[in-house]
Design a protein around this motif. Structure first.
Motif, PDB file in Angstrom:
ATOM      1  N   VAL A  67       0.868  -1.180   0.000  1.00  0.00           N
ATOM      2  CA  VAL A  67       0.000   0.000   0.000  1.00  0.00           C
ATOM      3  C   VAL A  67       0.901   1.225   0.000  1.00  0.00           C
ATOM      4  N   THR A  68       0.570   2.206  -0.835  1.00  0.00           N
ATOM      5  CA  THR A  68       1.330   3.447  -0.867  1.00  0.00           C
ATOM      6  C   THR A  68       0.681   4.478   0.048  1.00  0.00           C
ATOM      7  N   VAL A  69       1.496   5.123   0.863  1.00  0.00           N
ATOM      8  CA  VAL A  69       1.037   6.176   1.763  1.00  0.00           C
ATOM      9  C   VAL A  69       1.661   7.496   1.330  1.00  0.00           C
ATOM     10  N   PHE A  70       0.810   8.476   1.008  1.00  0.00           N
ATOM     11  CA  PHE A  70       1.272   9.807   0.641  1.00  0.00           C
ATOM     12  C   PHE A  70       1.044  10.765   1.801  1.00  0.00           C
ATOM     13  N   GLY A  71       1.717  11.909   1.770  1.00  0.00           N
ATOM     14  CA  GLY A  71       1.525  12.927   2.797  1.00  0.00           C
ATOM     15  C   GLY A  71       2.654  13.921   2.787  1.00  0.00           C
ATOM     16  N   SER A  72       2.481  14.992   3.517  1.00  0.00           N
ATOM     17  CA  SER A  72       3.411  16.108   3.489  1.00  0.00           C
ATOM     18  C   SER A  72       4.785  15.763   4.056  1.00  0.00           C
ATOM     19  N   PHE A 155       4.645   3.651  -8.001  1.00  0.00           N
ATOM     20  CA  PHE A 155       3.662   3.767  -6.925  1.00  0.00           C
ATOM     21  C   PHE A 155       2.393   2.976  -7.260  1.00  0.00           C
ATOM     22  N   VAL A 156       1.932   3.116  -8.495  1.00  0.00           N
ATOM     23  CA  VAL A 156       0.676   2.476  -8.883  1.00  0.00           C
ATOM     24  C   VAL A 156       0.870   0.984  -9.153  1.00  0.00           C
ATOM     25  N   LYS A 157       1.903   0.647  -9.888  1.00  0.00           N
ATOM     26  CA  LYS A 157       2.093  -0.753 -10.305  1.00  0.00           C
ATOM     27  C   LYS A 157       2.257  -1.691  -9.122  1.00  0.00           C
ATOM     28  N   TYR A 158       2.931  -1.233  -8.067  1.00  0.00           N
ATOM     29  CA  TYR A 158       3.245  -2.140  -6.966  1.00  0.00           C
ATOM     30  C   TYR A 158       2.408  -1.878  -5.718  1.00  0.00           C
ATOM     31  N   SER A 159       1.285  -1.204  -5.875  1.00  0.00           N
ATOM     32  CA  SER A 159       0.380  -0.966  -4.749  1.00  0.00           C
ATOM     33  C   SER A 159      -1.002  -1.521  -5.069  1.00  0.00           C
ATOM     34  N   CYS A 160      -1.719  -1.879  -4.035  1.00  0.00           N
ATOM     35  CA  CYS A 160      -3.109  -2.287  -4.222  1.00  0.00           C
ATOM     36  C   CYS A 160      -4.059  -1.219  -3.691  1.00  0.00           C
ATOM     37  N   GLY A 161      -3.532  -0.054  -3.315  1.00  0.00           N
ATOM     38  CA  GLY A 161      -4.354   1.047  -2.847  1.00  0.00           C
ATOM     39  C   GLY A 161      -3.491   2.187  -2.354  1.00  0.00           C
ATOM     40  N   PHE A 162      -4.086   3.369  -2.297  1.00  0.00           N
ATOM     41  CA  PHE A 162      -3.401   4.566  -1.792  1.00  0.00           C
ATOM     42  C   PHE A 162      -4.105   5.065  -0.539  1.00  0.00           C
ATOM     43  N   ILE A 163      -3.314   5.436   0.463  1.00  0.00           N
ATOM     44  CA  ILE A 163      -3.842   6.136   1.631  1.00  0.00           C
ATOM     45  C   ILE A 163      -3.102   7.462   1.720  1.00  0.00           C
ATOM     46  N   THR A 164      -3.861   8.544   1.810  1.00  0.00           N
ATOM     47  CA  THR A 164      -3.280   9.878   1.740  1.00  0.00           C
ATOM     48  C   THR A 164      -3.478  10.635   3.035  1.00  0.00           C
ATOM     49  N   GLU A 174      -0.453  13.486  -6.554  1.00  0.00           N
ATOM     50  CA  GLU A 174      -0.508  12.030  -6.459  1.00  0.00           C
ATOM     51  C   GLU A 174      -1.932  11.548  -6.239  1.00  0.00           C
ATOM     52  N   LEU A 175      -2.685  12.273  -5.403  1.00  0.00           N
ATOM     53  CA  LEU A 175      -4.076  11.906  -5.130  1.00  0.00           C
ATOM     54  C   LEU A 175      -4.914  11.942  -6.402  1.00  0.00           C
ATOM     55  N   PHE A 176      -4.863  13.055  -7.144  1.00  0.00           N
ATOM     56  CA  PHE A 176      -5.736  13.189  -8.311  1.00  0.00           C
ATOM     57  C   PHE A 176      -5.274  12.320  -9.474  1.00  0.00           C
ATOM     58  N   GLU A 177      -3.997  12.017  -9.556  1.00  0.00           N
ATOM     59  CA  GLU A 177      -3.566  11.065 -10.573  1.00  0.00           C
ATOM     60  C   GLU A 177      -4.163   9.684 -10.286  1.00  0.00           C
ATOM     61  N   ALA A 178      -4.151   9.286  -9.010  1.00  0.00           N
ATOM     62  CA  ALA A 178      -4.746   7.998  -8.638  1.00  0.00           C
ATOM     63  C   ALA A 178      -6.238   7.979  -8.945  1.00  0.00           C
ATOM     64  N   LEU A 179      -6.928   9.065  -8.598  1.00  0.00           N
ATOM     65  CA  LEU A 179      -8.371   9.124  -8.853  1.00  0.00           C
ATOM     66  C   LEU A 179      -8.674   9.066 -10.346  1.00  0.00           C
ATOM     67  N   THR A 180      -7.852   9.711 -11.163  1.00  0.00           N
ATOM     68  CA  THR A 180      -8.051   9.677 -12.617  1.00  0.00           C
ATOM     69  C   THR A 180      -7.879   8.262 -13.148  1.00  0.00           C
ATOM     70  N   LEU A 181      -6.884   7.543 -12.650  1.00  0.00           N
ATOM     71  CA  LEU A 181      -6.664   6.164 -13.090  1.00  0.00           C
ATOM     72  C   LEU A 181      -7.832   5.265 -12.695  1.00  0.00           C
TER      73      LEU A 181
END
Length: 256
Positions: A67-72, A155-164, A174-181
């Motif tokens: 799982v990929t975790v994004f944040g400041s 980030f996308v290829k090797y994750s099964c979800g994003f938590i921001t 990163e958030l809106f790119e994930a949502l677009t995909l």
């Protein structure tokens, strides 16, 4: 005492002092101003870009489900958001997931710390920036990239979800790119979770009351985003989506 010299990471390399360029690889790739030298240089850049993809694929191919975790990067240690990141990394690790971040400080460090200290796999995917940002000490596997688009693919290829977690422009990108995909069906059964109802509340309101209401997105597109303050709920959303994906795969294999 030796004077501190400027330093920058460039892919697998670290350069210091006069060797530090005044621009990054991304800047030079995207900047179309000046003479037509780029006509002759870009074909060779393709080889470097290809090498980054190959290196990333090779290093990450054997990762467990992640799982990929994004944040400041600016979140201070000890703050509520930092502590939330630690707990999130811990819970994801306990659920059997590797934790991938951008490898930097702040929320990224917190999630890596939680994963590492609970015995999980902690991954950092760094990027060359005009200002130096070192890989945090809690990363077990760290990869440095020159190009943002290569890093985003990993980030996308090797994750099964994003938590921001709460963040700034980079996090929003990163958030809106994930949502677009997800919206366009490029990735399926891919949950996107936002941590912090107060922080994200105005954005969610704008998405629902402006984007959806004026027809810029469909009403169901707004439902692609899960917002919570509960770490356990965030992990549960990931786990349930993972099970759904596994069930679909299994059912597909059983079909004649």
């Amino acid at each position: 005492m030796r004077k501190t010299r400027p330093e920058r990471r460039q892919g697998a390399a670290v350069v210091r002092g006069d060797l530090v360029s005044d621009s990054t690889y991304d800047q030079r790739l995207l900047d179309r101003r000046g003479p037509a030298d780029w006509l002759h240089m870009d074909p060779w850049r393709v080889m470097r870009i290809q090498a980054e993809f190959v290196e990333g694929f090779g290093q990450l191919a054997e990762l467990p489900q992640a799982v990929t975790v994004f944040g400041s990067a600016r979140t201070p240690a000890g703050s509520p958001e930092y502590e939330m990141g630690i707990e999130l990394g811990k819970r994801l690790s306990e659920a059997g997931y590797a934790v991938i971040t951008g490898g930097g400080p702040g929320c990224m460090e917190a999630a890596n710390k939680g994963a590492a200290e609970s015995g999980g796999v902690s991954v950092g995917l760094g990027i060359e920036l005009p200002f130096e940002q070192s890989m945090n000490e809690y990363v077990d596997l760290g990869i440095e990239f020159r190009y943002f688009f290569v890093r985003k693919t990993m980030f996308v290829k090797y994750s099964c979800g994003f938590i921001t977690l709460p963040g700034g422009f980079g996090t929003l990108d990163e958030l809106f790119e994930a949502l677009t995909l997800v919206q366009t069906g490029k990735v399926t059964s891919f949950p996107v979770v936002l941590m912090g109802t107060e922080f994200w509340g105005d954005l969610i309101g704008w998405i629902r009351n402006t984007l959806a209401r004026t027809g810029k997105i469909s009403a169901r597109d707004a439902d692609l985003i899960h917002v919570t303050d509960d770490v356990d709920e965030a992990v549960r959303i990931i786990v349930e989506a993972d099970r759904t994906r596994a069930d679909r795969t299994r059912d597909g294999r059983r079909s004649p």
